[in-house]
Motif scaffolding. Structure first.
Motif, mmCIF file in Angstrom:
data_model
loop_
_atom_site.group_PDB
_atom_site.id
_atom_site.type_symbol
_atom_site.label_atom_id
_atom_site.label_comp_id
_atom_site.label_asym_id
_atom_site.label_seq_id
_atom_site.Cartn_x
_atom_site.Cartn_y
_atom_site.Cartn_z
ATOM 1 N N LEU A 1 -5.966 9.307 11.141
ATOM 2 C CA LEU A 1 -6.130 8.355 10.713
ATOM 3 C C LEU A 1 -7.842 9.368 9.488
ATOM 4 O O LEU A 1 -7.692 8.864 8.197
ATOM 5 N N GLU A 2 -8.593 8.683 10.613
ATOM 6 C CA GLU A 2 -9.710 9.289 10.350
ATOM 7 C C GLU A 2 -10.376 10.592 10.130
ATOM 8 O O GLU A 2 -11.087 10.362 8.587
ATOM 9 N N GLY B 1 -10.941 13.519 4.447
ATOM 10 C CA GLY B 1 -9.960 14.512 3.727
ATOM 11 C C GLY B 1 -9.808 13.656 2.130
ATOM 12 O O GLY B 1 -10.442 14.454 1.017
ATOM 13 N N LEU B 2 -9.604 12.711 2.568
ATOM 14 C CA LEU B 2 -9.533 11.788 1.014
ATOM 15 C C LEU B 2 -10.979 11.569 -0.013
ATOM 16 O O LEU B 2 -11.197 11.604 -0.772
ATOM 17 N N GLY B 3 -11.563 11.012 1.353
ATOM 18 C CA GLY B 3 -12.385 11.018 0.453
ATOM 19 C C GLY B 3 -13.381 11.840 -0.368
ATOM 20 O O GLY B 3 -14.252 12.325 -0.754
ATOM 21 N N ILE B 4 -13.883 12.946 0.735
ATOM 22 C CA ILE B 4 -14.473 14.394 0.451
ATOM 23 C C ILE B 4 -13.741 15.109 -1.085
ATOM 24 O O ILE B 4 -14.801 15.850 -2.534
ATOM 25 N N VAL B 5 -11.681 14.745 -1.126
ATOM 26 C CA VAL B 5 -11.474 15.159 -2.444
ATOM 27 C C VAL B 5 -12.263 14.562 -3.636
ATOM 28 O O VAL B 5 -11.486 14.627 -4.813
ATOM 29 N N LEU C 1 -8.438 8.414 -4.704
ATOM 30 C CA LEU C 1 -8.741 9.039 -3.979
ATOM 31 C C LEU C 1 -9.966 8.760 -2.626
ATOM 32 O O LEU C 1 -9.846 7.626 -1.569
ATOM 33 N N THR C 2 -10.845 7.230 -3.266
ATOM 34 C CA THR C 2 -11.634 7.207 -2.776
ATOM 35 C C THR C 2 -11.203 5.684 -2.221
ATOM 36 O O THR C 2 -11.724 5.708 -1.230
ATOM 37 N N ILE C 3 -10.737 5.194 -3.280
ATOM 38 C CA ILE C 3 -10.378 3.491 -2.046
ATOM 39 C C ILE C 3 -9.207 3.967 -1.002
ATOM 40 O O ILE C 3 -9.507 3.489 -0.545
ATOM 41 N N ALA C 4 -7.519 4.946 -1.242
ATOM 42 C CA ALA C 4 -7.371 5.060 -0.642
ATOM 43 C C ALA C 4 -8.224 5.519 0.839
ATOM 44 O O ALA C 4 -7.547 4.948 1.920
ATOM 45 N N ALA C 5 -8.857 6.138 0.494
ATOM 46 C CA ALA C 5 -10.423 7.335 2.150
ATOM 47 C C ALA C 5 -11.013 5.254 2.345
ATOM 48 O O ALA C 5 -10.507 5.425 3.450
ATOM 49 N N ILE C 6 -11.278 4.906 1.590
ATOM 50 C CA ILE C 6 -12.350 3.416 1.977
ATOM 51 C C ILE C 6 -11.239 2.283 2.981
ATOM 52 O O ILE C 6 -11.148 2.451 3.874
ATOM 53 N N PHE C 7 -9.290 1.852 2.238
ATOM 54 C CA PHE C 7 -8.218 1.940 3.057
ATOM 55 C C PHE C 7 -8.343 1.978 4.224
ATOM 56 O O PHE C 7 -8.221 1.335 5.386
ATOM 57 N N LEU C 8 -7.780 3.587 3.905
ATOM 58 C CA LEU C 8 -7.473 4.272 5.722
ATOM 59 C C LEU C 8 -8.119 4.234 6.612
ATOM 60 O O LEU C 8 -7.900 3.654 7.882
ATOM 61 N N GLN C 9 -9.274 3.886 6.525
ATOM 62 C CA GLN C 9 -10.407 4.229 7.287
ATOM 63 C C GLN C 9 -10.493 2.832 8.145
ATOM 64 O O GLN C 9 -11.401 2.356 8.909
ATOM 65 N N ARG C 10 -10.639 1.787 6.877
ATOM 66 C CA ARG C 10 -10.384 0.197 7.871
ATOM 67 C C ARG C 10 -9.037 0.379 8.605
ATOM 68 O O ARG C 10 -9.258 -0.433 9.458
ATOM 69 N N ILE C 11 -8.095 0.534 8.108
ATOM 70 C CA ILE C 11 -6.944 0.179 9.146
ATOM 71 C C ILE C 11 -7.392 1.307 10.302
ATOM 72 O O ILE C 11 -6.897 1.224 11.957
#
Length: 71
Positions: free
Chosen positions: A5-6, A11-15, A54-64
Motif C-alpha cells: 500500500l505504501e 505512486g498516486l501521490g506522484i501522479v 489522486l492526492t486525497i487517495a494517496a493520503i488515505f492509503l498511506q494512513r491505512i
C-alpha cells in the motif's frame, strides 16, 4: 518485490502532484497562455480535479498502510 500500500500511495501521490504541476510547467515554458487573474479556470480544470482526487487517495492509503504497520 511485492507491491505494498505504501508503494501504491507513493505512486498516486506522484501522479497527483504531476497533475497539479503540469499546467504550471506548461505556462512557465510558454506553451500555454496564462489565465486571467481571478478567472478560476484552473479550479474548473479536469486535470486539477484528477490531481486533487489522486492526492486525497494517496493520503488515505498511506494512513491505512501506517495503521497496518503499527498493529
Amino acid at each position: 518485490m511485492t507491491l505494498t500500500l505504501e508503494h501504491i500511495a507513493l505512486g498516486l501521490g506522484i501522479v497527483g502532484f504531476a497533475c497539479f504541476a503540469w499546467p504550471i510547467i506548461q505556462r512557465m515554458n510558454g506553451k500555454a497562455e496564462p489565465e486571467a487573474p481571478g478567472s478560476g479556470k484552473s479550479l474548473r480544470s479536469p486535470l486539477w480535479w484528477v490531481g486533487f482526487i489522486l492526492t486525497i487517495a494517496a493520503i488515505f492509503l498511506q494512513r491505512i498502510a501506517s495503521q497496518q504497520m503499527g498493529g
